[in-house]
Every structure is written in C-alpha cells, then in structure tokens.
Design a protein around this motif. Structure first.
Motif, PDB file in Angstrom:
ATOM      1  N   ALA A   1     -40.034  -6.160  39.221  1.00  0.00           N
ATOM      2  CA  ALA A   1     -40.430  -6.178  37.807  1.00  0.00           C
ATOM      3  C   ALA A   1     -41.880  -5.760  37.627  1.00  0.00           C
ATOM      4  N   GLU A   2     -42.723  -6.195  38.539  1.00  0.00           N
ATOM      5  CA  GLU A   2     -44.159  -5.912  38.414  1.00  0.00           C
ATOM      6  C   GLU A   2     -44.459  -4.420  38.560  1.00  0.00           C
ATOM      7  N   VAL A   3     -43.853  -3.774  39.555  1.00  0.00           N
ATOM      8  CA  VAL A   3     -44.168  -2.351  39.757  1.00  0.00           C
ATOM      9  C   VAL A   3     -43.509  -1.473  38.694  1.00  0.00           C
ATOM     10  N   VAL A   4     -42.330  -1.874  38.248  1.00  0.00           N
ATOM     11  CA  VAL A   4     -41.648  -1.118  37.191  1.00  0.00           C
ATOM     12  C   VAL A   4     -42.486  -1.148  35.909  1.00  0.00           C
ATOM     13  N   SER A   5     -43.020  -2.306  35.596  1.00  0.00           N
ATOM     14  CA  SER A   5     -43.883  -2.451  34.423  1.00  0.00           C
ATOM     15  C   SER A   5     -45.163  -1.641  34.591  1.00  0.00           C
ATOM     16  N   LYS A   6     -45.749  -1.711  35.775  1.00  0.00           N
ATOM     17  CA  LYS A   6     -46.989  -0.983  36.053  1.00  0.00           C
ATOM     18  C   LYS A   6     -46.778   0.530  35.885  1.00  0.00           C
ATOM     19  N   ALA A   7     -45.613   1.015  36.277  1.00  0.00           N
ATOM     20  CA  ALA A   7     -45.334   2.449  36.171  1.00  0.00           C
ATOM     21  C   ALA A   7     -45.228   2.907  34.724  1.00  0.00           C
ATOM     22  N   GLY A   8     -44.829   1.990  33.834  1.00  0.00           N
ATOM     23  CA  GLY A   8     -44.776   2.356  32.422  1.00  0.00           C
ATOM     24  C   GLY A   8     -43.434   2.179  31.747  1.00  0.00           C
ATOM     25  N   ALA A   9     -42.516   1.453  32.381  1.00  0.00           N
ATOM     26  CA  ALA A   9     -41.215   1.210  31.742  1.00  0.00           C
ATOM     27  C   ALA A   9     -41.365   0.198  30.613  1.00  0.00           C
ATOM     28  N   ASN A  10     -40.442   0.256  29.649  1.00  0.00           N
ATOM     29  CA  ASN A  10     -40.405  -0.717  28.551  1.00  0.00           C
ATOM     30  C   ASN A  10     -39.493  -1.892  28.860  1.00  0.00           C
ATOM     31  N   ILE A  11     -38.425  -1.598  29.610  1.00  0.00           N
ATOM     32  CA  ILE A  11     -37.426  -2.630  29.900  1.00  0.00           C
ATOM     33  C   ILE A  11     -37.060  -2.560  31.380  1.00  0.00           C
ATOM     34  N   PHE A  12     -37.008  -3.735  32.014  1.00  0.00           N
ATOM     35  CA  PHE A  12     -36.629  -3.834  33.421  1.00  0.00           C
ATOM     36  C   PHE A  12     -35.222  -4.411  33.516  1.00  0.00           C
ATOM     37  N   GLY A  13     -34.396  -3.804  34.353  1.00  0.00           N
ATOM     38  CA  GLY A  13     -33.030  -4.279  34.546  1.00  0.00           C
ATOM     39  C   GLY A  13     -32.816  -4.847  35.934  1.00  0.00           C
ATOM     40  N   PRO A  14     -33.030  -6.162  36.096  1.00  0.00           N
ATOM     41  CA  PRO A  14     -32.815  -6.757  37.426  1.00  0.00           C
ATOM     42  C   PRO A  14     -31.329  -6.805  37.795  1.00  0.00           C
ATOM     43  N   VAL A  15     -31.089  -6.702  39.078  1.00  0.00           N
ATOM     44  CA  VAL A  15     -29.712  -6.748  39.597  1.00  0.00           C
ATOM     45  C   VAL A  15     -29.608  -7.815  40.673  1.00  0.00           C
ATOM     46  N   VAL A  16     -28.516  -8.559  40.638  1.00  0.00           N
ATOM     47  CA  VAL A  16     -28.181  -9.454  41.754  1.00  0.00           C
ATOM     48  C   VAL A  16     -26.719  -9.186  42.094  1.00  0.00           C
ATOM     49  N   ASN A  17     -26.481  -8.825  43.333  1.00  0.00           N
ATOM     50  CA  ASN A  17     -25.140  -8.417  43.742  1.00  0.00           C
ATOM     51  C   ASN A  17     -24.213  -9.614  43.921  1.00  0.00           C
ATOM     52  N   THR A  18     -22.923  -9.379  43.658  1.00  0.00           N
ATOM     53  CA  THR A  18     -21.916 -10.436  43.763  1.00  0.00           C
ATOM     54  C   THR A  18     -21.314 -10.464  45.168  1.00  0.00           C
ATOM     55  N   ASN A  19     -21.173 -11.668  45.701  1.00  0.00           N
ATOM     56  CA  ASN A  19     -20.489 -11.868  46.982  1.00  0.00           C
ATOM     57  C   ASN A  19     -19.033 -12.202  46.669  1.00  0.00           C
ATOM     58  N   THR A  20     -18.116 -11.313  47.042  1.00  0.00           N
ATOM     59  CA  THR A  20     -16.707 -11.495  46.667  1.00  0.00           C
ATOM     60  C   THR A  20     -16.044 -12.671  47.379  1.00  0.00           C
ATOM     61  N   SER A  21     -16.638 -13.118  48.467  1.00  0.00           N
ATOM     62  CA  SER A  21     -16.036 -14.206  49.240  1.00  0.00           C
ATOM     63  C   SER A  21     -16.496 -15.581  48.794  1.00  0.00           C
ATOM     64  N   ARG A  22     -17.395 -15.611  47.805  1.00  0.00           N
ATOM     65  CA  ARG A  22     -17.878 -16.893  47.314  1.00  0.00           C
ATOM     66  C   ARG A  22     -17.420 -17.080  45.864  1.00  0.00           C
ATOM     67  N   SER A  23     -17.509 -18.306  45.379  1.00  0.00           N
ATOM     68  CA  SER A  23     -17.015 -18.615  44.028  1.00  0.00           C
ATOM     69  C   SER A  23     -17.947 -18.048  42.956  1.00  0.00           C
ATOM     70  N   ALA A  24     -17.434 -17.984  41.725  1.00  0.00           N
ATOM     71  CA  ALA A  24     -18.259 -17.555  40.590  1.00  0.00           C
ATOM     72  C   ALA A  24     -19.448 -18.489  40.432  1.00  0.00           C
ATOM     73  N   ALA A  25     -19.246 -19.770  40.706  1.00  0.00           N
ATOM     74  CA  ALA A  25     -20.343 -20.745  40.600  1.00  0.00           C
ATOM     75  C   ALA A  25     -21.443 -20.410  41.602  1.00  0.00           C
ATOM     76  N   TRP A  26     -21.071 -20.144  42.825  1.00  0.00           N
ATOM     77  CA  TRP A  26     -22.074 -19.783  43.856  1.00  0.00           C
ATOM     78  C   TRP A  26     -22.823 -18.529  43.427  1.00  0.00           C
ATOM     79  N   ASN A  27     -22.080 -17.529  42.988  1.00  0.00           N
ATOM     80  CA  ASN A  27     -22.718 -16.265  42.574  1.00  0.00           C
ATOM     81  C   ASN A  27     -23.603 -16.445  41.345  1.00  0.00           C
ATOM     82  N   LEU A  28     -23.141 -17.263  40.402  1.00  0.00           N
ATOM     83  CA  LEU A  28     -23.926 -17.457  39.186  1.00  0.00           C
ATOM     84  C   LEU A  28     -25.199 -18.252  39.481  1.00  0.00           C
TER      85      LEU A  28
END
Lengths: 105, 355
Positions: free
Chosen positions: B272-299
C-alpha cells in the motif's frame, strides 16, 4: 446474479440509482477515504451520508440536478451532459467532458 | 444438541460448523496472517463480529445501512460478452452494452473497459479500436469508466516476447542474465502501459485499472509502479487503481526496489505504501484463498491482512474480492452466501473504502 452483483447488493452504493458514482469520483479524483468522500458528496447534495445509498432520496435529487438517472426520462441530461453537471456539483474536472469541450470550441 | 451453521470450504463446498469451530478457524487464519505479515491481531470484538456474520441465518447478508462503499470492477464488460470457460458468460453483446448494463441494470458504482485478451501488451495492435470503444462508452455513460488490463510481464518473455525467459535462465544458474531479462521486460511493460494510456486518455478515459500487479513477480510490480509514476506525472487528474495479484510480492528478481524499498516479500500493508508513493488513487489489496481450509479460516486471514493494509494506506483501499481472493471461495460461480458474508466482513471489520 453473479459475483459482482452479489457484492453490489451486499455492500455497494447502487451507482446512479443512488450516489455511488459520485462518492467513487471523490475517492478517485481526490484520493478521499470513504468517510471523507461521503461527507463531501453529502454536503454538496445537502443530504445526510446515509441518504447517499438511498434510491428513494437520490432519485428525485438526481433528476432535479440533471446528473443522470437509470430510466429514459425524456430530455434529461445523459452521458457527457450529465457528467458536465456532475463536474459543477462536485467541483471537479472529468476527462471526457474536457475532451468534449475541446471538440466544440 | 450443539447448533451447527452452514458455511463453506475454500473451494465452495458446503460444510457445517459450530460457533466454537468457526471461532477457532477464524483465530487460526488470523494467526497465520499476523505471523507472516508481522501485523496486529483482530480484537475479540472483531472476531465475535466475524462469527456473527458467518453464522447469520439468512442466505444473503448485507452491510448495515449507511456503511455501503463504492464497488470497482476488474475485467469489466468481458464478464458479459467474454467466455473463457471461467469468468465470462458469453452473452453476444457489445462492450458498450456491457458498460450500460452494469450502470443502469446492475447498479455498478464504477465500470471498466477492457480488451478480450486482458493484458496491456496485446492492446497495442488494436489501440484504435480500443480508443473508439472508449469514446462511444464515455459518450453514453455516467459512472467513472476506467481502462483496465493486466501488466502481465510474462508476455515479454520468450516465446511470447523479446526477452529470454528468466525461469529458463535461472534453471541454468544464469542469475545475472535472468535479472537483466526481468529488468528489460519491466522497461518495455512500463513503456507500453504508458503509451496505451496516453491514447486512452486522449479518448476520454477517466483513468486506468492495473489488475493483478505482481502476477509475474517483483518485476511486474516494478513495471507497474513506474507506469503509475509516469502517468501521474503526465496526467495529474487521471484516476489510477492499483490492484494486486497476491498477498505476497514474489521475488523472481529479488533486488528490485521502489522508493528505496525492496519489492520482493512485500505484504499488503507494505504494498500500500509504495503504490501510494507512486501516485495511485486507490489500492487493491489481495489475499489468496486456501481451498483446503474453511471459509472462516480464509476470512479470518484475509480480514487481518486487509485491515492492516487499510490502516497503513494513505489512499482508499478497494479490496479484491473475486473468485479465490479476499475470503471468497475459489470457484467459478462462488455461492452468494459466501460472497455476501465476505463482502460484509471486509466493510464492517476490515474497514475497506470499497470493493
């Protein structure tokens, strides 16, 4: 019905059905965080922030201000014309409007 | 008898868990995020809120009135008229129709125009077509309309591009040559993205969406950051959304830096820090889903990572919540119960500015 619509129904601001496009424009044009963007738009519209996602409130306001509605109201501003009114309302410049003005100058 | 609640696995399968099991998985997912990212835990209240959201009896849930956020879109109209066997539904229509459907029928707050191949490089030969489509769409729509695609540095390596594949070079222990190849590819990608957006801005685009930054590693992110910087310099008012490909920036090069910071190994709050420094207006963070774990674990894991990114960021954060990211199951048609719960959790617990 798909995933993007599920997000829109769960968390979204309903776009031009309400004031979602206006709040998004302030996040994009001024890098405002969500609270600041909502406050800014609400102040410009003279409504409360909760009204910004309320289609019942926003329908009449949008039609009165000529900033676009989802139905085909005859003679109402659409496309670039509606965006030009949004520029004035939010005190921002929109690229497509700038290009349009240059073409007719 | 212990009450069990319907929930999901990371692949979308329906399972049943008690409140205690849901809380345990949430805590385990959170602990994974805090350990990897060296970020704070969620509070007990926030964990209780997540349990409540997952255990809600309704099929679909929603945020509390007044807490709604704008929604931005990766892939744009291609989800209507495209059909790649995964994310498009192949309805014969134009991209203008797709944009208007999203604006007027679906209630989209913003929209995106994209090329069917959805990488920047292949846009170059058809740039005039893309410009024409952008102009027509801008004339007919009101919501902010970005041009979007993937930086996709992979297209710059052999056999698709001019630079030797760094993976092949590394297998031959040619590390310096592999790094030089990544650096060369990054320069080309920065140049291409900047040129494409010069054309699209001349056609009235509101801005650009970088979809899946870092998919080809730190070189991909390096190229994107320099494109963001160049575009902000040339177009001070351009809207720039910078969405990531994964929670961790992979260090294929390992030594690329931006603003004095090594890109390899960055977690969302650092991205987030470097994206903002470069000049973006909006940052889109991603967290990948582990298919072998529950929705609760992933959330639990995703909300912990994203909450830290929201706190660290100086610009709005629109969390990526497509198939297989942000606590959404990895499945072509993710279930509405899982999508709406993850969506609500990101807004009400992680505090995102949008989705």
């Amino acid at each position: 019905m798909g995933m993007p619509i599920a997000h829109i129904m769960t968390s979204g601001m309903s776009g031009i059905r309400a004031a979602g496009d206006l709040v998004a424009r302030m996040e994009f044009s001024k890098s405002m965080r969500i609270g600041e963007a909502k406050e800014y738009v609400a102040k410009k519209l003279d409504v409360s922030t909760i009204d910004l996602s309320d289609e019942y409130v926003m329908r009449e306001i949008r039609e009165d201000l000529g900033i676009g509605v989802i139905t085909s109201v005859a003679g109402a501003p659409k496309g670039i014309a509606a965006k030009m009114n949004i520029e004035k309302l939010l005190d921002i410049k929109i690229n497509s409007c700038e290009r349009f003005r240059k073409q007719i100058a | 008898m212990t009450t069990e609640y319907t929930t999901r696995m990371g692949d979308g399968q329906r399972i049943f868990m008690t409140r205690e099991q849901i809380l345990a998985d949430l805590k385990e997912g959170m602990a994974d995020a805090t350990d990897l990212g060296e970020i704070p835990d969620l509070s007990e209240d926030e964990l209780d809120k997540l349990v409540d959201i997952i255990a809600m009896p309704a099929r679909m849930v929603g945020v509390e009135p007044g807490k709604e956020v704008p929604v931005t879109h990766d892939i744009g109209t291609i989800r209507i008229d495209g059909d790649q066997g995964n994310s498009g539904v192949g309805i014969p229509s134009s991209r203008l129709v797709g944009v208007m459907m999203h604006e007027r029928a679906f209630g989209a707050d913003t929209m995106e125009l994209g090329h069917i191949d959805y990488s920047y490089k292949p846009v170059k030969p058809v740039i005039s077509n893309e410009q024409q489509t952008m102009e027509v769409c801008q004339q007919n729509t009101i919501v902010p309309l970005l041009y979007g695609a993937m930086p996709n540095l992979g297209l710059y390596y052999t056999p698709d591009g001019p630079f030797e594949n760094p993976g092949d070079l590394m297998k031959a222990f040619k590390i310096d040559e592999a790094r030089a190849s990544i650096e060369g590819a990054a320069k080309h990608a920065t140049r291409d993205i900047t040129w494409i957006m010069q054309k699209m801005m001349a056609s009235g685009a509101d801005g650009i969406n970088f979809d899946t930054i870092g998919a080809a590693g730190d070189g991909d992110m390096f190229a994107s950051l320099h494109a963001i910087e160049a575009l902000r310099k040339e177009f001070p008012d351009i809207y720039i959304e910078a969405g990531m490909a994964g929670e961790l920036t992979l260090g294929l090069h390992g030594d690329l830096q931006y603003d004095g910071k090594v890109l390899a190994g960055m977690w969302p709050h650092q991205q987030a820090e470097v994206v903002s420094k470069a000049g973006a207006n909006i940052f889109g963070p991603v967290v990948n889903t582990n298919t072998s774990r529950s929705a609760a674990w992933n959330l639990g894991r995703a909300v912990t990572f994203v909450k830290a990114a929201v706190k660290a960021s100086s610009i709005p954060c629109h969390v990526n919540m497509g198939m297989g990211v942000g606590g959404i199951p990895m499945f072509e048609t993710p279930t509405i119960d899982a999508v709406s719960r993850a969506s609500k959790a990101m807004v009400e617990v992680a505090g995102v500015d949008g989705i």
